[in-house]
Enzyme design. Structure first.
Site, PDB file in Angstrom:
ATOM      1  N   CYS A  77     -58.159 -19.637  28.587  1.00  0.00           N
ATOM      2  CA  CYS A  77     -59.039 -19.878  29.743  1.00  0.00           C
ATOM      3  C   CYS A  77     -60.397 -20.462  29.347  1.00  0.00           C
ATOM      4  CB  CYS A  77     -59.229 -18.596  30.548  1.00  0.00           C
ATOM      5  SG  CYS A  77     -57.699 -18.020  31.298  1.00  0.00           S
TER       6      CYS A  77
ATOM      7  N   HIS B 104     -65.707 -20.120  35.061  1.00  0.00           N
ATOM      8  CA  HIS B 104     -64.247 -19.974  35.046  1.00  0.00           C
ATOM      9  C   HIS B 104     -63.867 -19.065  36.209  1.00  0.00           C
ATOM     10  CE1 HIS B 104     -60.197 -19.212  34.034  1.00  0.00           C
ATOM     11  NE2 HIS B 104     -60.399 -17.989  33.574  1.00  0.00           N
TER      12      HIS B 104
ATOM     13  N   ASN C 195     -56.444 -17.998  39.200  1.00  0.00           N
ATOM     14  CA  ASN C 195     -56.902 -18.331  37.849  1.00  0.00           C
ATOM     15  C   ASN C 195     -56.000 -19.443  37.290  1.00  0.00           C
ATOM     16  OD1 ASN C 195     -57.521 -18.459  35.145  1.00  0.00           O
ATOM     17  ND2 ASN C 195     -57.492 -16.243  34.808  1.00  0.00           N
TER      18      ASN C 195
HETATM   19  N1  COA Z   1     -51.172  -4.616  43.712  1.00  0.00           N
HETATM   20  C1  COA Z   1     -51.338  -3.327  43.955  1.00  0.00           C
HETATM   21  N2  COA Z   1     -51.647  -2.432  42.984  1.00  0.00           N
HETATM   22  C2  COA Z   1     -51.791  -2.915  41.747  1.00  0.00           C
HETATM   23  C3  COA Z   1     -51.607  -4.265  41.428  1.00  0.00           C
HETATM   24  C4  COA Z   1     -51.283  -5.133  42.485  1.00  0.00           C
HETATM   25  N3  COA Z   1     -51.109  -6.454  42.301  1.00  0.00           N
HETATM   26  N4  COA Z   1     -51.817  -4.429  40.120  1.00  0.00           N
HETATM   27  C5  COA Z   1     -52.123  -3.237  39.608  1.00  0.00           C
HETATM   28  N5  COA Z   1     -52.092  -2.295  40.586  1.00  0.00           N
HETATM   29  C6  COA Z   1     -52.356  -0.888  40.485  1.00  0.00           C
HETATM   30  C7  COA Z   1     -52.130  -0.347  39.102  1.00  0.00           C
HETATM   31  O1  COA Z   1     -50.763  -0.041  38.906  1.00  0.00           O
HETATM   32  C8  COA Z   1     -52.985   0.885  39.116  1.00  0.00           C
HETATM   33  O2  COA Z   1     -52.288   1.905  39.781  1.00  0.00           O
HETATM   34  P1  COA Z   1     -52.387   3.425  39.267  1.00  0.00           P
HETATM   35  O3  COA Z   1     -53.843   3.780  39.374  1.00  0.00           O
HETATM   36  O4  COA Z   1     -51.508   4.131  40.227  1.00  0.00           O
HETATM   37  O5  COA Z   1     -51.901   3.390  37.873  1.00  0.00           O
HETATM   38  C9  COA Z   1     -54.178   0.503  39.995  1.00  0.00           C
HETATM   39  O6  COA Z   1     -53.732  -0.644  40.756  1.00  0.00           O
HETATM   40  C10 COA Z   1     -55.397   0.140  39.213  1.00  0.00           C
HETATM   41  O7  COA Z   1     -55.020  -0.734  38.159  1.00  0.00           O
HETATM   42  P2  COA Z   1     -56.071  -1.375  37.226  1.00  0.00           P
HETATM   43  O8  COA Z   1     -55.403  -2.331  36.299  1.00  0.00           O
HETATM   44  O9  COA Z   1     -56.946  -0.322  36.613  1.00  0.00           O
HETATM   45  O10 COA Z   1     -56.937  -2.171  38.300  1.00  0.00           O
HETATM   46  P3  COA Z   1     -58.309  -2.880  38.147  1.00  0.00           P
HETATM   47  O11 COA Z   1     -59.269  -2.339  39.120  1.00  0.00           O
HETATM   48  O12 COA Z   1     -58.748  -2.968  36.714  1.00  0.00           O
HETATM   49  O13 COA Z   1     -57.944  -4.350  38.626  1.00  0.00           O
HETATM   50  C11 COA Z   1     -57.476  -6.475  37.617  1.00  0.00           C
HETATM   51  C12 COA Z   1     -56.963  -5.083  37.928  1.00  0.00           C
HETATM   52  C13 COA Z   1     -56.432  -7.216  36.826  1.00  0.00           C
HETATM   53  C14 COA Z   1     -57.736  -7.190  38.934  1.00  0.00           C
HETATM   54  C15 COA Z   1     -58.789  -6.373  36.837  1.00  0.00           C
HETATM   55  O14 COA Z   1     -58.622  -5.481  35.766  1.00  0.00           O
HETATM   56  C16 COA Z   1     -59.246  -7.679  36.295  1.00  0.00           C
HETATM   57  O15 COA Z   1     -59.572  -8.574  37.046  1.00  0.00           O
HETATM   58  N6  COA Z   1     -59.340  -7.798  34.980  1.00  0.00           N
HETATM   59  C17 COA Z   1     -59.747  -9.030  34.342  1.00  0.00           C
HETATM   60  C18 COA Z   1     -58.619  -9.987  34.446  1.00  0.00           C
HETATM   61  C19 COA Z   1     -58.977 -11.343  34.028  1.00  0.00           C
HETATM   62  O16 COA Z   1     -59.978 -11.856  34.437  1.00  0.00           O
HETATM   63  N7  COA Z   1     -58.103 -11.912  33.222  1.00  0.00           N
HETATM   64  C20 COA Z   1     -58.142 -13.245  32.849  1.00  0.00           C
HETATM   65  C21 COA Z   1     -59.219 -13.529  31.898  1.00  0.00           C
HETATM   66  S1  COA Z   1     -59.189 -15.218  31.641  1.00  0.00           S
END
Ligand code: COA
Length: 326
Positions: free
Chosen positions: A114, A253, A283
């Protein structure tokens, strides 16, 4: 004499098919509300099965050439940022050169996921400043939907496909000041110790018995992204002896609206000064910054002379930023 690399043209391409969050609800156990709250994404574009990364790169490059009234023969370098090439080789850059009848010159791909566009921009800028090339097509192009696990709701809702392109051209009459048009500074980093936070399972020669799928420790990536983006924007400000007030537009980004908002807050910038496409593109990895820039230029938001701060973070982790007078 100072040589500056000026962005003289831009282009973009998004596949026709739009996949909304409501569509995602039919694929995995998720909701529109969850996706929007956590990421800001409403929809993303998805390439057709027979549509390759090179097709998108070529379309974006064509539009950039048209925008700048260039012909293929005007270009003497092509650098493509991608982590989803059509094949291991030849590179996407080679395919662009062939398709657009660009004469012999340098052409290769950069793989920094990315952060790829910032890396490619930085390399192209160095080549122009050292006289290796005068006019380089810098492209970010990705078919991210081809490396997603469509059973993993934590990753498959995040990504989309597309390509963005710019033409970077030497300006030999620059004064060496902050007022010059062109790339004023670039800043690149990677921390290999964080390689296990975001990676793919297959591809290449390491694990080729497995499908090539994105795996991510979302929370850790998020935490590092906020910290590294905050550090790097401070570095850009200090390096160029400017304050946040001097910046006209943040062109980040587009991974997650919350990461973008945190960076804007750090800069004390209103979201009105931030180019946002994550809601409509998701993304698109290395394509996200040039696609966002292209939209902002076409809509008349970004104008010649504006000071732009671009920043990105991706798998590696890699991260980088560029200060550009458009
Ligand atoms: N829909 C519904 N629930 C979802 C889900 C979805 N698409 N994806 C994950 N969950 C659930 C998980 O299973 C978890 O459930 P649990 O608490 O019962 O275990 C809960 O939501 C929280 O998951 P978590 O991964 O801790 O969520 P988060 O608040 O961290 O959000 C992201 C997840 C991916 C949106 C966030 O971590 C993020 O944006 N991270 C950076 C990603 C990024 O920018 N990556 C690319 C870099 S270039």
């Amino acid at each position: 004499m100072t040589i500056r690399s000026v962005i003289t043209a831009c282009g973009g391409y998004l596949p026709e098919k739009i996949v909304t969050n409501a569509d995602m609800e039919k694929i995995v156990d998720t909701t529109d509300e969850w996706i929007q709250q956590r990421t800001g994404i409403k929809e993303r574009h998805m390439a057709a099965a027979d549509e390759k990364t090179s097709d998108m790169a070529i379309a974006a490059a064509k539009e950039a050439l048209l925008h700048g009234s260039y012909k293929g023969e005007d270009i003497d370098g092509i650098i493509v940022a991608t982590c989803t090439p059509d094949n291991t080789f030849p590179s996407i850059a080679i395919r662009v050169q062939d398709a657009l009848d660009i004469p012999p010159g340098l052409a290769f791909d950069v793989q920094a996921v990315c952060s790829g566009f910032i890396y490619a921009l930085s390399v192209a800028n160095s080549f122009i400043q050292t006289g290796l090339a005068r006019r380089i097509l810098v492209i970010g192009a990705e078919k991210m939907t081809s490396i997603l696990n469509w059973d993993d709701r934590a990753t498959c809702v995040l990504f989309g496909d597309g390509a963005g392109a710019i033409v970077l051209e030497a300006d030999e009459a620059a004064q060496g000041s902050l007022e010059d048009r062109g790339v004023l500074s670039t800043h690149l980093y990677a921390n290999g110790h964080l390689k296990d936070l975001l990676y793919t399972t297959g591809g290449g020669t390491g694990n080729n018995d497995k499908p090539d799928h994105v795996m991510m420790e979302g929370r850790d990536v998020f935490r590092h992204a906020v910290q590294y983006m905050s550090d790097i924007v401070n570095e850009v400000l200090e390096h160029n002896h400017i304050s946040p007030d001097d910046i006209d537009w943040l062109v980040p980004h587009q991974a997650n609206i919350r990461i973008i908002e945190a960076t804007a807050k750090k800069l004390d910038m209103s979201m009105d000064q931030v180019i946002v496409t994550v809601d409509r593109h998701g993304n698109t990895s290395a394509a996200s910054i040039p696609l966002a820039l292209n939209e902002a230029v076409r809509s008349g938001q970004v104008k010649q002379g504006d000071l732009l701060l671009m920043e990105a973070l991706g798998a590696g982790l890699t991260w980088g930023a560029a200060l550009v007078r458009f």
